[in-house]
Design an enzyme around this catalytic site. Sequence first.
Site, PDB file in Angstrom:
ATOM      1  N   CYS A  22       0.777  -1.170   0.006  1.00  0.00           N
ATOM      2  CA  CYS A  22      -0.077   0.067   0.015  1.00  0.00           C
ATOM      3  C   CYS A  22       0.977   1.243  -0.077  1.00  0.00           C
ATOM      4  CB  CYS A  22      -0.810   0.069   1.309  1.00  0.00           C
ATOM      5  SG  CYS A  22      -2.169  -1.152   1.274  1.00  0.00           S
ATOM      6  N   CYS A  96      -5.325  -8.150   6.149  1.00  0.00           N
ATOM      7  CA  CYS A  96      -4.918  -7.196   5.348  1.00  0.00           C
ATOM      8  C   CYS A  96      -6.093  -6.285   5.019  1.00  0.00           C
ATOM      9  CB  CYS A  96      -4.301  -7.949   4.184  1.00  0.00           C
ATOM     10  SG  CYS A  96      -4.191  -6.610   2.794  1.00  0.00           S
ATOM     11  N   GLN A 220      -9.887 -10.115 -12.945  1.00  0.00           N
ATOM     12  CA  GLN A 220      -9.651  -8.758 -12.177  1.00  0.00           C
ATOM     13  C   GLN A 220      -9.830  -9.329 -10.601  1.00  0.00           C
ATOM     14  OE1 GLN A 220      -8.754  -6.333 -13.268  1.00  0.00           O
ATOM     15  NE2 GLN A 220      -9.200  -6.230 -15.558  1.00  0.00           N
ATOM     16  N   TYR A 249      -6.254  -9.808 -25.831  1.00  0.00           N
ATOM     17  CA  TYR A 249      -5.874  -9.970 -24.520  1.00  0.00           C
ATOM     18  C   TYR A 249      -7.109 -10.164 -23.556  1.00  0.00           C
ATOM     19  CZ  TYR A 249      -2.123  -7.266 -26.363  1.00  0.00           C
ATOM     20  OH  TYR A 249      -1.085  -6.437 -27.251  1.00  0.00           O
ATOM     21  N   GLU A 270      -6.007 -14.814 -26.919  1.00  0.00           N
ATOM     22  CA  GLU A 270      -5.461 -14.751 -25.466  1.00  0.00           C
ATOM     23  C   GLU A 270      -4.330 -15.593 -25.582  1.00  0.00           C
ATOM     24  OE1 GLU A 270      -5.743 -13.628 -22.012  1.00  0.00           O
ATOM     25  OE2 GLU A 270      -4.174 -15.100 -21.940  1.00  0.00           O
ATOM     26  N   ASP A 318      -7.133  -5.081 -23.804  1.00  0.00           N
ATOM     27  CA  ASP A 318      -6.591  -5.055 -22.398  1.00  0.00           C
ATOM     28  C   ASP A 318      -5.412  -5.390 -21.937  1.00  0.00           C
ATOM     29  OD1 ASP A 318      -7.069  -4.868 -19.614  1.00  0.00           O
ATOM     30  OD2 ASP A 318      -8.758  -6.342 -19.513  1.00  0.00           O
ATOM     31  N   CYS A 345      -3.926  -0.928 -17.213  1.00  0.00           N
ATOM     32  CA  CYS A 345      -3.690  -1.049 -15.787  1.00  0.00           C
ATOM     33  C   CYS A 345      -2.457  -0.254 -15.675  1.00  0.00           C
ATOM     34  CB  CYS A 345      -3.717  -2.519 -15.256  1.00  0.00           C
ATOM     35  SG  CYS A 345      -2.405  -3.407 -15.986  1.00  0.00           S
TER      36      CYS A 345
HETATM   37  N1  SAH Z   1      -9.429  -8.771 -20.629  1.00  0.00           N
HETATM   38  C1  SAH Z   1      -9.034  -9.731 -19.723  1.00  0.00           C
HETATM   39  C2  SAH Z   1      -7.698  -9.922 -19.122  1.00  0.00           C
HETATM   40  C3  SAH Z   1      -6.862  -8.877 -19.051  1.00  0.00           C
HETATM   41  S1  SAH Z   1      -5.528  -9.019 -18.582  1.00  0.00           S
HETATM   42  C4  SAH Z   1      -9.826  -9.405 -18.324  1.00  0.00           C
HETATM   43  O1  SAH Z   1     -10.382  -8.258 -18.060  1.00  0.00           O
HETATM   44  O2  SAH Z   1     -10.077 -10.262 -17.333  1.00  0.00           O
HETATM   45  C5  SAH Z   1      -4.199  -9.337 -19.771  1.00  0.00           C
HETATM   46  C6  SAH Z   1      -4.050 -10.614 -20.450  1.00  0.00           C
HETATM   47  O3  SAH Z   1      -3.415 -10.538 -21.455  1.00  0.00           O
HETATM   48  C7  SAH Z   1      -3.750 -11.944 -19.555  1.00  0.00           C
HETATM   49  O4  SAH Z   1      -4.913 -12.687 -19.569  1.00  0.00           O
HETATM   50  C8  SAH Z   1      -2.733 -12.210 -20.226  1.00  0.00           C
HETATM   51  O5  SAH Z   1      -2.678 -13.875 -20.270  1.00  0.00           O
HETATM   52  C9  SAH Z   1      -3.015 -11.908 -21.737  1.00  0.00           C
HETATM   53  N2  SAH Z   1      -1.669 -11.789 -22.522  1.00  0.00           N
HETATM   54  C10 SAH Z   1      -0.351 -11.205 -21.947  1.00  0.00           C
HETATM   55  N3  SAH Z   1       0.274 -11.061 -23.218  1.00  0.00           N
HETATM   56  C11 SAH Z   1      -0.195 -11.571 -24.304  1.00  0.00           C
HETATM   57  C12 SAH Z   1       0.133 -11.402 -25.564  1.00  0.00           C
HETATM   58  N4  SAH Z   1       1.159 -11.401 -26.196  1.00  0.00           N
HETATM   59  N5  SAH Z   1      -1.109 -11.939 -26.495  1.00  0.00           N
HETATM   60  C13 SAH Z   1      -2.230 -12.137 -25.915  1.00  0.00           C
HETATM   61  N6  SAH Z   1      -2.638 -12.173 -24.777  1.00  0.00           N
HETATM   62  C14 SAH Z   1      -1.680 -11.635 -23.926  1.00  0.00           C
END
Ligand code: SAH
Length: 402
Positions: A22, A96, A220, A249, A270, A318, A345
């Site tokens: 934190c 925590c 998340q 992603y 993914e 994402d 993020c």
């Molecule tokens: N959109 C989802 C996950 C976001 S986190 C949600 O909101 O729950 C980012 C994601 O990207 C993870 O699942 C990770 O495994 C994936 N990732 C990381 N590098 C990547 C790549 N080069 N190509 C495709 N996916 C990837």
Amino acid sequence: MKQSGRPIRSNKCPAERKCGGCQYLDLSYAEQLKKKQKTVEKLLKSYGRVNQIIGMEEPEHYRNKVHAVFDFQKGRGIVSGIYQEGTHHVVPVEECLLEDRRADAIIGSIRQLAKSFKLKAYDEDTGYGLLRHVLVRVGHATGQIMVVLVLGSPILPSKKNFVNALCKLHPEITTILLNVNNKQTSMVLGEKEQVLYGKGYIEDVLCGRTFRISSKSFYQVNAVQTEKLYGKALEYAALTGRETVIDAYCGIGTIGLAAAGHVKKMIGVELNQAAMRDAVVNARCNGIRNADFYQNDAGRFMVQLTESGQKVDVVFMDPPRSGSTEAFLDAVLRLRPARIVYISCNPETLARDLQYLTRGGTLRRESGKSGGKAGYQVAEMTPVDMFPFTDEIEMVCLLKSR
Ligand code: SAH
């Protein structure tokens, strides 16, 4: 884990001096939000309008995924907690401010049971001992709970009795897994996994859809804020039911499946195989037939898509903290969707990628033009506070084709 460098004086947490998880413990929640707003405005204002940050009503105990590492400490016996920043020294944590209370109570019981079952904590230097980590995931809406015991070897003595004792103390646990990690690594989970109790996964409900979550899938950690984040992302996508949409992603498919009812075709990509498999199962379980998921590097996949001549109307993206890649962004610029909804993020890599997208990437260089039509325009951005008490900031950003 990060250290803020500021004097720590909150007295809100006994581990705060050593943990470093934190950064904003000494600020009121209103002050935290103000600070985050200021940070993103400074970084991103030059690209477009930054809306007011969406905060939490109850900003404590929001983490539905809790990890602890075991250690043996003289005078205390078996302890569990987190690594002190930059070291392999374990700081004991019993409670925590960020973590789900049920998860912390379960981890406390595992410590007690470890003592009565005479299980030893794994020693990273020598490789002796058994109990290495524990991971607890809680389904926010369903209350389903997964416990993953990460051991240095595959044999848990009195396995049945241990599982029975833990389930008796915590009937809320719905599944228990044994994961084996005997490597010298900072990764928590090893490859081999065995289900000791229950289905081996949990489910949660998000945006009206049910999602299956495995031990290794990304999900998340703050479900309350995730609904607000995805709600904003869907609003930005302005779907009419006629669109072909990419969820890049996509993890276990959360965004894409939340949007699938409002599109003609959903295509998810993914890299992580377990997450992609969960996405396929999630589509089936929710009766969704217009979504396909692919396991691939998102950049490579998008390049293949441009070559196939596929038309795309909206791209959700994402990426992880490191942001996207030029290959991915160039492919998006070529596919030229009307809208890009970028969820991030890490505002710093977001700023870098926005610069690339607004300038038109390599398309601009190829055409010799100075940005102009090649680039996208940032319409608006909204920060969502997914991680109260820390300096982490989540953003959702709408870009439109010029
Ligand atoms: N959109 C989802 C996950 C976001 S986190 C949600 O909101 O729950 C980012 C994601 O990207 C993870 O699942 C990770 O495994 C994936 N990732 C990381 N590098 C990547 C790549 N080069 N190509 C495709 N996916 C990837």
